[in-house]
Motif scaffolding. Structure first.
Motif, PDB file in Angstrom:
ATOM      1  N   ALA A 164       0.839  -1.252  -0.016  1.00  0.00           N
ATOM      2  CA  ALA A 164      -0.058  -0.013   0.027  1.00  0.00           C
ATOM      3  C   ALA A 164       0.925   1.291  -0.048  1.00  0.00           C
ATOM      4  O   ALA A 164       0.356   2.182  -0.411  1.00  0.00           O
ATOM      5  CB  ALA A 164      -1.196  -0.131   1.188  1.00  0.00           C
ATOM      6  N   ALA A 165       2.085   1.257   0.477  1.00  0.00           N
ATOM      7  CA  ALA A 165       3.065   2.314   0.650  1.00  0.00           C
ATOM      8  C   ALA A 165       3.689   2.681  -0.612  1.00  0.00           C
ATOM      9  O   ALA A 165       3.805   3.764  -1.285  1.00  0.00           O
ATOM     10  CB  ALA A 165       4.155   2.063   1.801  1.00  0.00           C
ATOM     11  N   VAL A 166       4.440   1.604  -1.367  1.00  0.00           N
ATOM     12  CA  VAL A 166       5.149   1.717  -2.366  1.00  0.00           C
ATOM     13  C   VAL A 166       4.909   0.309  -3.434  1.00  0.00           C
ATOM     14  O   VAL A 166       4.975  -0.572  -2.526  1.00  0.00           O
ATOM     15  CB  VAL A 166       6.842   1.846  -2.287  1.00  0.00           C
ATOM     16  N   GLU A 167       5.038   0.695  -4.480  1.00  0.00           N
ATOM     17  CA  GLU A 167       4.746  -0.517  -5.442  1.00  0.00           C
ATOM     18  C   GLU A 167       5.965  -1.568  -5.333  1.00  0.00           C
ATOM     19  O   GLU A 167       5.702  -2.727  -5.479  1.00  0.00           O
ATOM     20  CB  GLU A 167       4.909  -0.147  -6.985  1.00  0.00           C
ATOM     21  N   SER A 168       7.042  -1.158  -5.385  1.00  0.00           N
ATOM     22  CA  SER A 168       8.353  -1.973  -5.282  1.00  0.00           C
ATOM     23  C   SER A 168       9.531  -1.357  -4.519  1.00  0.00           C
ATOM     24  O   SER A 168       9.656  -0.210  -4.163  1.00  0.00           O
ATOM     25  CB  SER A 168       8.677  -2.350  -6.880  1.00  0.00           C
ATOM     26  N   LEU A 169      10.522  -2.204  -4.357  1.00  0.00           N
ATOM     27  CA  LEU A 169      12.046  -1.549  -3.726  1.00  0.00           C
ATOM     28  C   LEU A 169      12.745  -1.446  -5.061  1.00  0.00           C
ATOM     29  O   LEU A 169      12.764  -1.715  -6.037  1.00  0.00           O
ATOM     30  CB  LEU A 169      12.490  -2.811  -3.211  1.00  0.00           C
ATOM     31  N   ASN A 170      13.655  -0.511  -4.632  1.00  0.00           N
ATOM     32  CA  ASN A 170      14.878  -0.252  -5.385  1.00  0.00           C
ATOM     33  C   ASN A 170      15.610  -1.619  -5.679  1.00  0.00           C
ATOM     34  O   ASN A 170      15.739  -2.325  -4.717  1.00  0.00           O
ATOM     35  CB  ASN A 170      15.662   0.704  -5.026  1.00  0.00           C
ATOM     36  N   VAL A 171      16.151  -1.635  -6.992  1.00  0.00           N
ATOM     37  CA  VAL A 171      16.607  -2.901  -7.306  1.00  0.00           C
ATOM     38  C   VAL A 171      17.995  -3.129  -6.308  1.00  0.00           C
ATOM     39  O   VAL A 171      18.254  -4.379  -6.130  1.00  0.00           O
ATOM     40  CB  VAL A 171      17.245  -3.037  -8.765  1.00  0.00           C
TER      41      VAL A 171
END
Lengths: 261, 261
Positions: free
Chosen positions: B234-241
């Motif tokens: 809900a906060a962010v779609e994904s993480l930095n690689v």
């Protein structure tokens, strides 16, 4: 909607000047691109001003943004003027002029949170905000000397994390410490406990430090727990601060999700 | 040692031109700063050429580097000429001209390794190399389309990791797959297994993908295991690689160090 074609228009000149700045405390900043503008609308409502590429107003996602902002606060610019506002070469045809929230420090901090101790690189700050949000952290404190959270580069690498977090900027971390009702946990290379050696606190105040110098001495001295990530020391001296934070925050999350098994 | 004061000297002109480039395959690159030059000496011996700020030759760390390189391969430049070679404003007064190793692909891969699938951002590539080295990985494969490993920005964020790794560049990952004697493990958002749900392979070939598009479809289809990192969607779609890779590689390391407990 007012349409401007001249680079000499005072409003355009002011916007161009703003687009190059990092965002002083309490000052307006430009949010660049569809995703950030949508997120602002959703979390904070209408912007101070919405600026559009006149040639792209018919694009559905741009049109939806324009419809959500009072017409008196909308500006349509010629494409070449719009381009001069974009933080990246491939501008998306929309930018919001907004005033980021300036939050008062809470009287007491009882929740899991993260302290940024003079992290310099905007990419690192943005990545760290994104990692905090992904790990379920809701509140972060950025010490004076940390890259400005609402600057274009930090916004870009944050990927929307700004809207999932309460972001306190220009914080005197020493003055924050007495307000912490959760233990302070710092990453350190010397005299630290192996990250995997014991159970991490369910809630704590993590502090991650300056890229070259690490966490400031006074904060290390105040830390209830000093943590090191066991790594191949022969290969590299240390991890990037964003990588280290990701490992720590998600190890805490793993332990929490698994009930500490 | 030859001393040059003129910006028009052909050797200086060639070096300035090189300092601005990303490093083509098999072409020489400039290593900037004391730490990188020391690491090169230690791992690869003398450089093709060593370039010094004439005003700083008496500094002990610089003098030690000069003593380790045959005099015929050393150049002393006026400070302002040296400055024009430095990747960062605060140049350290020394740069090595070197030819990075070009490695043949191994016939078979039996070890833990990491595949970079078109990772664009030099900072991400450097951080990822640093994380790989810290996690004890010894070999990495960079697909064509990944930022050049020996470019100034990647070297700077790698912090010496380049010297702890066998780095294969311009790799056709599809052609590499038949050589893998370890399972291919990819990060994915859909149809993937929770990182913490089971035991990770002791050795595998991790693949991390493009910042926007993720891992290429053909590689996902070939993966023995698809992994997702459970995060606050809900906060962010994904993480930095780079953050995602740090979490995966160090979870594998944690399991390995603890015997899978």
């Amino acid at each position: 909607m007012k349409h401007i074609s001249s680079r000499d228009n005072p409003a355009v000149k002011a916007l161009v000047k703003l687009a190059g700045t990092a965002g002083k405390r309490g000052a307006p900043v430009l949010l660049d691109g569809v995703h950030l503008c949508q997120a602002w609308l959703q979390h904070h409502g209408a912007p101070d001003q919405a600026i559009f590429d006149v040639e792209r107003l018919s694009q559905p996602d741009i049109a939806a943004l324009a419809a959500a902002v009072p017409d008196r606060d909308c500006l349509a610019l010629d494409a070449r003027l719009m381009q001069s506002l974009a933080a990246v070469e491939s501008g998306q045809g929309v930018a919001f002029l907004v005033t980021p929230p300036v939050l008062d420090l809470p009287d007491a901090v009882d929740e899991n949170c993260v302290l940024f101790d003079r992290i310099q690189d905007p990419g690192n700050v943005g990545t760290l905000l994104r990692t905090c949000a992904a790990a379920g952290v809701k509140r972060v404190f950025l010490a004076t000397g940390t890259a400005a959270a609402w600057s274009p580069k930090v916004l870009r690498s944050g990927q929307g994390a700004h809207f999932a977090l309460a972001i306190h900027e220009h914080v005197d971390l020493a003055a924050l410490l007495p307000k912490l009702n959760v233990p302070l946990v710092a990453t350190a290379l010397d005299g630290a406990q192996d990250l995997y050696a014991g159970r991490l606190p369910e809630r704590c105040a993590w502090v991650f430090g300056h890229e070259g110098q690490g966490v400031a001495g006074a904060l290390l001295a105040a830390a209830r727990l000093k943590i090191c990530i066991p790594h191949d020391m022969a290969a590299v001296e240390s991890l990037n601060v964003g990588a280290a934070a990701a490992i720590c925050l998600f190890e805490q999350r793993r332990q929490s999700l698994s009930g500490g098994r």
